[in-house]
Motif scaffolding. Structure first.
Motif, PDB file in Angstrom:
ATOM      1  N   ILE A 199     -40.506  -1.199   4.512  1.00  0.00           N
ATOM      2  CA  ILE A 199     -40.607  -1.947   5.776  1.00  0.00           C
ATOM      3  C   ILE A 199     -42.020  -2.496   5.959  1.00  0.00           C
ATOM      4  CG2 ILE A 199     -40.567  -1.687   8.287  1.00  0.00           C
ATOM      5  CD1 ILE A 199     -38.246   0.331   7.848  1.00  0.00           C
ATOM      6  N   ASN A 200     -43.017  -1.695   5.617  1.00  0.00           N
ATOM      7  CA  ASN A 200     -44.398  -2.178   5.713  1.00  0.00           C
ATOM      8  C   ASN A 200     -44.625  -3.397   4.829  1.00  0.00           C
ATOM      9  OD1 ASN A 200     -45.094  -0.163   7.484  1.00  0.00           O
ATOM     10  ND2 ASN A 200     -46.097   1.128   5.968  1.00  0.00           N
ATOM     11  N   ALA A 201     -44.058  -3.365   3.616  1.00  0.00           N
ATOM     12  CA  ALA A 201     -44.216  -4.491   2.694  1.00  0.00           C
ATOM     13  C   ALA A 201     -43.582  -5.756   3.259  1.00  0.00           C
ATOM     14  CB  ALA A 201     -43.601  -4.152   1.339  1.00  0.00           C
ATOM     15  N   VAL A 202     -42.370  -5.615   3.795  1.00  0.00           N
ATOM     16  CA  VAL A 202     -41.686  -6.777   4.371  1.00  0.00           C
ATOM     17  C   VAL A 202     -42.451  -7.302   5.584  1.00  0.00           C
ATOM     18  CG1 VAL A 202     -39.582  -7.549   5.533  1.00  0.00           C
ATOM     19  CG2 VAL A 202     -39.424  -6.095   3.503  1.00  0.00           C
ATOM     20  N   ALA A 203     -42.963  -6.379   6.409  1.00  0.00           N
ATOM     21  CA  ALA A 203     -43.716  -6.790   7.596  1.00  0.00           C
ATOM     22  C   ALA A 203     -44.988  -7.545   7.212  1.00  0.00           C
ATOM     23  CB  ALA A 203     -44.058  -5.570   8.444  1.00  0.00           C
ATOM     24  N   ALA A 204     -45.718  -7.033   6.207  1.00  0.00           N
ATOM     25  CA  ALA A 204     -46.944  -7.709   5.763  1.00  0.00           C
ATOM     26  C   ALA A 204     -46.624  -9.069   5.161  1.00  0.00           C
ATOM     27  CB  ALA A 204     -47.684  -6.841   4.751  1.00  0.00           C
ATOM     28  N   PHE A 205     -45.550  -9.118   4.378  1.00  0.00           N
ATOM     29  CA  PHE A 205     -45.121 -10.393   3.800  1.00  0.00           C
ATOM     30  C   PHE A 205     -44.804 -11.397   4.907  1.00  0.00           C
ATOM     31  CE2 PHE A 205     -41.540 -13.140   2.620  1.00  0.00           C
ATOM     32  CZ  PHE A 205     -42.075 -13.824   1.537  1.00  0.00           C
ATOM     33  N   GLY A 206     -44.054 -10.939   5.921  1.00  0.00           N
ATOM     34  CA  GLY A 206     -43.696 -11.822   7.022  1.00  0.00           C
ATOM     35  C   GLY A 206     -44.904 -12.295   7.804  1.00  0.00           C
ATOM     36  N   ALA A 207     -45.871 -11.392   8.021  1.00  0.00           N
ATOM     37  CA  ALA A 207     -47.069 -11.763   8.771  1.00  0.00           C
ATOM     38  C   ALA A 207     -47.886 -12.809   8.022  1.00  0.00           C
ATOM     39  CB  ALA A 207     -47.915 -10.519   9.032  1.00  0.00           C
ATOM     40  N   CYS A 208     -48.075 -12.597   6.723  1.00  0.00           N
ATOM     41  CA  CYS A 208     -48.843 -13.557   5.914  1.00  0.00           C
ATOM     42  C   CYS A 208     -48.140 -14.909   5.849  1.00  0.00           C
ATOM     43  CB  CYS A 208     -49.058 -13.007   4.513  1.00  0.00           C
ATOM     44  SG  CYS A 208     -50.125 -11.558   4.440  1.00  0.00           S
ATOM     45  N   THR A 209     -46.827 -14.868   5.677  1.00  0.00           N
ATOM     46  CA  THR A 209     -46.059 -16.116   5.624  1.00  0.00           C
ATOM     47  C   THR A 209     -46.116 -16.829   6.968  1.00  0.00           C
ATOM     48  OG1 THR A 209     -44.588 -15.143   3.962  1.00  0.00           O
ATOM     49  CG2 THR A 209     -43.786 -17.100   5.133  1.00  0.00           C
ATOM     50  N   GLY A 210     -46.091 -16.041   8.056  1.00  0.00           N
ATOM     51  CA  GLY A 210     -46.188 -16.625   9.385  1.00  0.00           C
ATOM     52  C   GLY A 210     -47.525 -17.301   9.618  1.00  0.00           C
ATOM     53  N   VAL A 211     -48.592 -16.668   9.143  1.00  0.00           N
ATOM     54  CA  VAL A 211     -49.918 -17.285   9.262  1.00  0.00           C
ATOM     55  C   VAL A 211     -49.949 -18.622   8.521  1.00  0.00           C
ATOM     56  CG1 VAL A 211     -52.340 -17.061   8.552  1.00  0.00           C
ATOM     57  CG2 VAL A 211     -51.166 -15.129   9.620  1.00  0.00           C
ATOM     58  N   ALA A 212     -49.338 -18.646   7.335  1.00  0.00           N
ATOM     59  CA  ALA A 212     -49.292 -19.896   6.564  1.00  0.00           C
ATOM     60  C   ALA A 212     -48.503 -20.968   7.309  1.00  0.00           C
ATOM     61  CB  ALA A 212     -48.676 -19.633   5.193  1.00  0.00           C
ATOM     62  N   TRP A 213     -47.417 -20.577   7.968  1.00  0.00           N
ATOM     63  CA  TRP A 213     -46.636 -21.526   8.761  1.00  0.00           C
ATOM     64  C   TRP A 213     -47.479 -22.110   9.894  1.00  0.00           C
ATOM     65  CZ3 TRP A 213     -42.070 -24.057   8.941  1.00  0.00           C
ATOM     66  CH2 TRP A 213     -41.096 -23.730   7.985  1.00  0.00           C
ATOM     67  N   LEU A 214     -48.271 -21.266  10.534  1.00  0.00           N
ATOM     68  CA  LEU A 214     -49.084 -21.739  11.654  1.00  0.00           C
ATOM     69  C   LEU A 214     -50.202 -22.665  11.197  1.00  0.00           C
ATOM     70  CD1 LEU A 214     -49.410 -18.441  13.730  1.00  0.00           C
ATOM     71  CD2 LEU A 214     -48.081 -20.479  14.329  1.00  0.00           C
ATOM     72  N   VAL A 215     -50.856 -22.317  10.089  1.00  0.00           N
ATOM     73  CA  VAL A 215     -52.007 -23.089   9.617  1.00  0.00           C
ATOM     74  C   VAL A 215     -51.584 -24.302   8.795  1.00  0.00           C
ATOM     75  CG1 VAL A 215     -54.146 -22.979   8.278  1.00  0.00           C
ATOM     76  CG2 VAL A 215     -53.417 -21.008   9.631  1.00  0.00           C
ATOM     77  N   LEU A 216     -50.539 -24.127   7.973  1.00  0.00           N
ATOM     78  CA  LEU A 216     -50.092 -25.201   7.079  1.00  0.00           C
ATOM     79  C   LEU A 216     -48.590 -25.446   7.260  1.00  0.00           C
ATOM     80  CD1 LEU A 216     -51.927 -24.021   3.812  1.00  0.00           C
ATOM     81  CD2 LEU A 216     -52.660 -25.848   5.366  1.00  0.00           C
ATOM     82  N   PRO A 217     -48.177 -25.906   8.426  1.00  0.00           N
ATOM     83  CA  PRO A 217     -46.730 -26.085   8.659  1.00  0.00           C
ATOM     84  C   PRO A 217     -46.082 -27.073   7.702  1.00  0.00           C
ATOM     85  CG  PRO A 217     -48.023 -27.146  10.390  1.00  0.00           C
ATOM     86  CD  PRO A 217     -48.969 -26.309   9.592  1.00  0.00           C
ATOM     87  N   GLY A 218     -46.784 -28.160   7.395  1.00  0.00           N
ATOM     88  CA  GLY A 218     -46.221 -29.150   6.481  1.00  0.00           C
ATOM     89  C   GLY A 218     -46.014 -28.590   5.086  1.00  0.00           C
ATOM     90  N   GLU A 219     -46.975 -27.783   4.628  1.00  0.00           N
ATOM     91  CA  GLU A 219     -46.849 -27.184   3.305  1.00  0.00           C
ATOM     92  C   GLU A 219     -45.712 -26.161   3.285  1.00  0.00           C
ATOM     93  OE1 GLU A 219     -49.235 -28.504   0.806  1.00  0.00           O
ATOM     94  OE2 GLU A 219     -48.898 -29.714   2.600  1.00  0.00           O
ATOM     95  N   SER A 220     -45.521 -25.467   4.386  1.00  0.00           N
ATOM     96  CA  SER A 220     -44.465 -24.467   4.464  1.00  0.00           C
ATOM     97  C   SER A 220     -43.086 -25.119   4.363  1.00  0.00           C
ATOM     98  CB  SER A 220     -44.587 -23.674   5.765  1.00  0.00           C
ATOM     99  OG  SER A 220     -45.817 -22.986   5.822  1.00  0.00           O
ATOM    100  N   VAL A 221     -42.957 -26.310   4.921  1.00  0.00           N
ATOM    101  CA  VAL A 221     -41.685 -27.039   4.816  1.00  0.00           C
ATOM    102  C   VAL A 221     -41.472 -27.521   3.391  1.00  0.00           C
ATOM    103  CG1 VAL A 221     -40.459 -29.118   5.523  1.00  0.00           C
ATOM    104  CG2 VAL A 221     -41.678 -27.750   7.230  1.00  0.00           C
ATOM    105  N   ARG A 222     -42.542 -28.020   2.775  1.00  0.00           N
ATOM    106  CA  ARG A 222     -42.428 -28.577   1.427  1.00  0.00           C
ATOM    107  C   ARG A 222     -42.272 -27.518   0.348  1.00  0.00           C
ATOM    108  NH1 ARG A 222     -46.118 -33.267  -0.622  1.00  0.00           N
ATOM    109  NH2 ARG A 222     -44.580 -32.978  -2.272  1.00  0.00           N
ATOM    110  N   SER A 223     -42.685 -26.269   0.633  1.00  0.00           N
ATOM    111  CA  SER A 223     -42.715 -25.245  -0.414  1.00  0.00           C
ATOM    112  C   SER A 223     -41.349 -24.917  -0.984  1.00  0.00           C
ATOM    113  CB  SER A 223     -43.359 -23.949   0.108  1.00  0.00           C
ATOM    114  OG  SER A 223     -42.573 -23.388   1.147  1.00  0.00           O
ATOM    115  N   GLY A 224     -40.301 -25.266  -0.278  1.00  0.00           N
ATOM    116  CA  GLY A 224     -38.954 -24.975  -0.779  1.00  0.00           C
ATOM    117  C   GLY A 224     -38.336 -26.110  -1.560  1.00  0.00           C
TER     118      GLY A 224
END
Length: 230
Positions: A199-224
């Motif tokens: 659970i800690n691993a998933v939470a940390a992954f989600g937090a880091c990914t969330g930070v990337a969404w906030l700072v680089l929203p366009g890149e987060s959309v394109r990453s897929g």
């Protein structure tokens, strides 16, 4: 231990570290003596991609001379951004030095592993370091300027129980936000009953990914997209 025994141990340890230095020198020479455009090719992609990003483009617009694109999640691009502030030639030297340091750190981390009990404690770190530097994965990291050894170190700290129990798994989550592969450990921890760690691993992954969404929203959309898939 008798003086003769201490001298023998010192000679053995010194000889092992000399062997480590020779192997490292050969690996580094092989990496840095390649044609300029092919030196630390993965690092070139990290560096070139974040330079494009800082110039107003996208991480996923960059392609190296061999058409290699940036294939990591946006969080990795966020962490790599400071690389753009350094010229590529000195960056290669710094990155290579850091990789060597991390590999030696890995040897230190595993020196108490059960499989090494037959080796004198004073010799374990140089023995493991020699084996690591002679291995194909570490050779690949040094040749291409990859980040894999850093991710291994993060996961290993969790796996060896070095982190306090309440935080264990967080470093693996951070590693997975940089490159998705370490997420396989979440499955292992869950099925082995280490669910707090998973659970800690998933939470940390989600937090880091969330930070990337906030700072680089366009890149987060394109990453897929197919070109930028991770």
């Amino acid at each position: 231990m008798q003086p003769q025994g201490r001298r023998t141990l010192w000679l053995a340890r010194t000889g092992l570290w000399i062997a480590v230095a020779l192997v490292v020198a050969l690996q580094v020479a092989g990496a840095l003596n390649r044609p300029v455009r092919d030196r630390l090719a993965d690092l070139h992609v990290y560096w070139g991609s974040v330079r494009v990003l800082l110039d107003g483009g996208s991480l996923y617009d960059f392609a190296a001379w061999n058409d290699a694109p940036f294939t990591y999640p946006p969080f990795a691009g966020l962490l790599f951004t400071p690389l753009a502030l350094i010229a590529e030639a000195p960056l290669r030297a710094l990155w290579t030095s850091a990789t060597i340091g991390v590999v030696i750190g890995l040897a230190v981390l595993v020196r108490r592993a059960d499989g090494l009990r037959w080796i004198d404690p004073a010799l374990r770190v140089p023995v493991v370091a020699l084996l690591l530097f002679g291995s194909a994965p570490v050779s690949s990291n040094l040749r291409f300027g990859q980040i894999s050894v850093v991710l291994v170190a993060l996961v290993l700290v969790d796996c060896l129980g070095i982190m306090p129990t309440r935080y264990r798994g967080a470093l693996t989550g951070i590693a997975a936000a940089i490159k998705l592969t370490p997420m396989i450990f979440v499955v292992y921890w869950w099925v082995s009953g280490q669910r707090r760690t998973a659970i800690n691993a998933v939470a940390a992954f989600g937090a880091c990914t969330g930070v990337a969404w906030l700072v680089l929203p366009g890149e987060s959309v394109r990453s897929g997209s197919p070109r930028s898939g991770t």
